[in-house]
Structures are given as C-alpha cells and as structure tokens.
Scaffold this motif. Structure first.
Motif, mmCIF file in Angstrom:
data_model
loop_
_atom_site.group_PDB
_atom_site.id
_atom_site.type_symbol
_atom_site.label_atom_id
_atom_site.label_comp_id
_atom_site.label_asym_id
_atom_site.label_seq_id
_atom_site.Cartn_x
_atom_site.Cartn_y
_atom_site.Cartn_z
ATOM 1 N N THR A 109 59.556 38.924 45.212
ATOM 2 C CA THR A 109 59.878 38.842 43.628
ATOM 3 C C THR A 109 58.745 37.942 42.884
ATOM 4 O O THR A 109 58.988 38.033 41.574
ATOM 5 N N HIS A 110 57.907 37.481 43.504
ATOM 6 C CA HIS A 110 56.696 36.728 42.840
ATOM 7 C C HIS A 110 55.600 36.561 43.782
ATOM 8 O O HIS A 110 55.827 36.646 45.095
ATOM 9 N N PHE A 111 54.605 35.873 43.289
ATOM 10 C CA PHE A 111 53.169 35.823 44.165
ATOM 11 C C PHE A 111 53.377 34.519 45.185
ATOM 12 O O PHE A 111 52.540 34.509 45.964
ATOM 13 N N HIS A 112 54.249 33.727 45.141
ATOM 14 C CA HIS A 112 54.166 32.279 45.843
ATOM 15 C C HIS A 112 54.356 32.542 47.426
ATOM 16 O O HIS A 112 55.195 33.624 47.781
ATOM 17 N N ASP A 113 53.837 31.783 48.160
ATOM 18 C CA ASP A 113 54.276 31.723 49.385
ATOM 19 C C ASP A 113 55.745 31.912 49.902
ATOM 20 O O ASP A 113 56.172 32.495 50.820
ATOM 21 N N ASP A 114 56.767 31.351 49.279
ATOM 22 C CA ASP A 114 58.152 31.732 49.443
ATOM 23 C C ASP A 114 58.554 32.883 49.014
ATOM 24 O O ASP A 114 59.880 33.271 49.290
ATOM 25 N N CYS A 115 57.916 33.814 48.615
ATOM 26 C CA CYS A 115 58.102 35.373 48.477
ATOM 27 C C CYS A 115 57.257 36.097 49.331
ATOM 28 O O CYS A 115 58.041 37.116 49.737
ATOM 29 N N LEU A 116 56.146 35.809 49.431
ATOM 30 C CA LEU A 116 55.410 36.798 50.180
ATOM 31 C C LEU A 116 54.673 36.085 51.453
ATOM 32 O O LEU A 116 53.318 36.781 52.072
ATOM 33 N N GLY A 117 54.866 34.981 51.767
ATOM 34 C CA GLY A 117 54.207 34.288 52.953
ATOM 35 C C GLY A 117 54.070 34.795 54.196
ATOM 36 O O GLY A 117 53.230 34.767 55.029
ATOM 37 N N GLY A 118 55.384 35.804 54.551
ATOM 38 C CA GLY A 118 55.482 36.633 55.874
ATOM 39 C C GLY A 118 55.117 37.976 55.672
ATOM 40 O O GLY A 118 55.654 38.783 56.414
ATOM 41 N N LEU A 119 54.346 38.328 54.688
ATOM 42 C CA LEU A 119 54.462 39.671 54.406
ATOM 43 C C LEU A 119 53.768 40.554 55.504
ATOM 44 O O LEU A 119 54.062 41.861 55.689
ATOM 45 N N LYS A 120 52.667 39.886 56.121
ATOM 46 C CA LYS A 120 51.965 40.713 56.956
ATOM 47 C C LYS A 120 52.712 41.179 58.159
ATOM 48 O O LYS A 120 52.563 42.012 58.556
ATOM 49 N N ALA A 121 53.709 40.339 58.611
ATOM 50 C CA ALA A 121 54.516 40.656 59.607
ATOM 51 C C ALA A 121 55.349 41.985 59.404
ATOM 52 O O ALA A 121 55.416 42.828 60.181
ATOM 53 N N PHE A 122 55.580 42.254 58.016
ATOM 54 C CA PHE A 122 56.361 43.269 57.637
ATOM 55 C C PHE A 122 55.330 44.499 57.753
ATOM 56 O O PHE A 122 55.561 45.608 58.180
ATOM 57 N N HIS A 123 54.193 44.317 57.286
ATOM 58 C CA HIS A 123 53.280 45.497 57.307
ATOM 59 C C HIS A 123 52.760 45.844 58.681
ATOM 60 O O HIS A 123 52.584 46.956 59.066
ATOM 61 N N ASP A 124 52.870 44.731 59.601
ATOM 62 C CA ASP A 124 52.453 44.873 61.166
ATOM 63 C C ASP A 124 53.743 46.156 61.384
ATOM 64 O O ASP A 124 53.303 46.612 62.586
ATOM 65 N N HIS A 125 54.865 45.994 61.126
ATOM 66 C CA HIS A 125 55.955 46.827 61.603
ATOM 67 C C HIS A 125 55.850 48.075 60.639
ATOM 68 O O HIS A 125 56.916 48.691 60.721
ATOM 69 N N ARG A 126 54.978 48.342 59.850
ATOM 70 C CA ARG A 126 54.925 49.488 59.037
ATOM 71 C C ARG A 126 56.335 49.591 58.078
ATOM 72 O O ARG A 126 56.906 50.728 57.902
ATOM 73 N N ILE A 127 56.621 48.435 57.697
ATOM 74 C CA ILE A 127 57.854 48.389 56.609
ATOM 75 C C ILE A 127 57.155 48.364 55.308
ATOM 76 O O ILE A 127 56.394 47.446 55.089
ATOM 77 N N PRO A 128 57.288 49.418 54.519
ATOM 78 C CA PRO A 128 56.774 49.540 53.021
ATOM 79 C C PRO A 128 56.928 48.345 52.188
ATOM 80 O O PRO A 128 58.377 47.862 52.288
ATOM 81 N N SER A 129 56.030 47.673 51.406
ATOM 82 C CA SER A 129 56.355 46.703 50.600
ATOM 83 C C SER A 129 56.052 47.264 49.224
ATOM 84 O O SER A 129 55.481 47.980 48.778
ATOM 85 N N TYR A 130 57.063 46.517 48.392
ATOM 86 C CA TYR A 130 56.919 46.784 46.771
ATOM 87 C C TYR A 130 56.844 45.491 45.960
ATOM 88 O O TYR A 130 57.732 44.818 46.167
ATOM 89 N N ALA A 131 56.006 45.566 45.107
ATOM 90 C CA ALA A 131 56.180 44.575 44.085
ATOM 91 C C ALA A 131 55.401 44.967 42.573
ATOM 92 O O ALA A 131 55.083 45.946 42.364
ATOM 93 N N SER A 132 55.817 44.085 41.554
ATOM 94 C CA SER A 132 55.155 44.621 40.266
ATOM 95 C C SER A 132 53.903 44.219 40.333
ATOM 96 O O SER A 132 53.074 43.718 40.947
ATOM 97 N N PHE A 133 53.150 45.192 39.540
ATOM 98 C CA PHE A 133 51.590 45.162 39.447
ATOM 99 C C PHE A 133 51.208 43.850 39.152
ATOM 100 O O PHE A 133 50.089 43.635 39.183
#
Length: 252
Positions: A109-133
């Motif tokens: 929901t925004h760019f700080h660590d408490d929102c996307l700090g673990g995003l790589k793990a989701f990408h590693d599992h091929r889970i699609p990610s969505y965020a505002s431009f």
C-alpha cells in the motif's frame, strides 16, 4: 387440537428465527491462529486474517506492522508484505499449507519496508504483485524490490467470487499511500494512512501532513458501511480510527 399444534409450530419457528438472527449479529471473536517470533496471524472475521510482523527502527524501536489477508473460495489476496522475506515465507507457507488457499495477489500500500520489505519472497513464489504507479516509481528510486503491475488511482481484483479494491484518495503518510477494501465484509485496510486510537503522528519523513486529514475524510465518505478498520500499526477498530486520524492531523 390442530389449532394448538399450529400455534406451537408458529412459536417454534419464531424462536428459531430469533436465534438465527442473533447468531448472525453476534460479533466474530478474533483468534490467533499462528504465532512465531517473527510473525503472528489472527483470524479477524470469517474470511479475513490480520498478519503482524516486526520492524527494528532507530527512532521507535521494534515496531509491530500490520497487513491483511482476505479470502473467498480457497483464494486469497494480501495487503502489504511482512517486513522481510523470511516472515513473508512464513506467511505464504501458512496460507498455502494450512488453509490450502491459492494466493492471487500481493498489494503493497506504499513504498516503505513495512509494506514491501518481503516482496522478493512473493515474486520467488510467482505471486503477482500490484501497486500504484507512484509506489513503483518510489521503489525504483530507493532501489527496493519493485512491484510488477501498476495502476493509476484504483484497482479492482477478484478473490474467489468476491472483489477487493485498492484506491488512492490523496497524500498523507506518504505521497503514494493507498487503502484496501473488502466489500463483502466491510473491512478497510488503512495501512499507515490510518492511526490506531491514541497513537502519535509517528514517522513524518515522507508525509504530507497538511493533506492528511482531508485524505482520510475522503476515505470515510467513500466507505460509510465500514465495520472493521486495520491501521498500519497497533490495534484494529472501527470507523472511530478514521475520526481519530482526521482529528490528529486537522490543520488548526
């Protein structure tokens, strides 16, 4: 005799209806369904779970950070990653192994660590990610892991037979903060735009303090039926959290 039987049946049906209505109206009692040193998951409604992970900060110490999982028909969508990849792996494993849900999307929901700090793990599992431009641009600027799919002002996705929305209402905690909504259960994930009752203003390094109150006013107007509000940090509650945040940042 027939009249007495009919009267008895009518009373029985009436009592049954009252009991059913009472059960429907009875508030769901949240329960912790998973807990480790790094992650806690609490079921907060029939189809929603709050996840809490932890971020070590210089100014505020060890801070618990909230996220939300919503589900329907064995599918799930998550708002905000846990604070790092290890905690995110725990969350993904629990959802897939224990609930047997397919994770359809992760939405920071925004760019700080408490929102996307673990995003790589989701990408590693091929889970699609969505965020505002805006979030994507800020993540790139800071050298963070970048969400894959962008939207301008609003996003709607299907989860099972239900829908979720993520929407930008204006600046506040950051320039890019969006909120998530799960209409079928009237649950709002306010993220760091929304404060728990009696919270301080918190970290303001990327904030637009002057716009914050008006932004939350727009959120409140958009979701008049909201029943449960999840802030970015601290205790969940109801629409009183919106009122508290509006008052906290009201320009005098």
């Amino acid at each position: 005799m027939k009249i007495m039987i009919k009267a008895f049946l009518a009373i029985l049906l009436s009592c049954s209806a009252v009991m059913v209505n009472a059960q429907k109206n009875e508030a769901f009692k949240p329960k912790v369904v998973y807990q480790s040193d790094a992650l806690m998951i609490t079921q907060i409604s029939k189809n929603a779970y709050e996840h809490v992970s932890y971020l070590q900060t210089q100014d505020f110490g060890k801070v618990p950070c909230n996220g939300l999982v919503v589900s329907d028909h064995k599918e799930a969508i998550i708002f905000d990653t846990p604070t790092n990849d290890k905690s995110s792996e725990e969350l993904i494993k629990w959802i897939t192994d224990q609930l047997h849900f397919k994770i359809k999307a992760i939405i920071p929901t925004h760019f700080h660590d408490d929102c996307l700090g673990g995003l790589k793990a989701f990408h590693d599992h091929r889970i699609p990610s969505y965020a505002s431009f805006k979030t994507i641009a800020l993540a790139k600027e800071k050298g963070f892991v970048v969400p894959e799919n962008g939207f301008k002002d609003a996003l709607t996705l299907k989860v099972g037979k239900e829908t979720i929305t993520a929407k930008f209402f204006g600046e506040g905690h950051t320039r890019d903060n969006v909120v998530g909504y799960f209409p079928s259960e009237n649950i709002l994930f306010g993220g760091c735009l929304i404060k728990e009752i009696d919270a301080t203003k918190g970290y303001l390094g990327d904030a637009n303090v002057e716009a914050w109150s008006n932004t939350v006013e727009r959120v409140k107007k958009a979701y008049p039926k909201v029943k449960l509000v999840i802030p970015g940090h601290g205790e969940r509650g109801n629409s009183k959290l919106l009122d508290y945040t509006i008052g906290l940042f009201k320009v005098k």
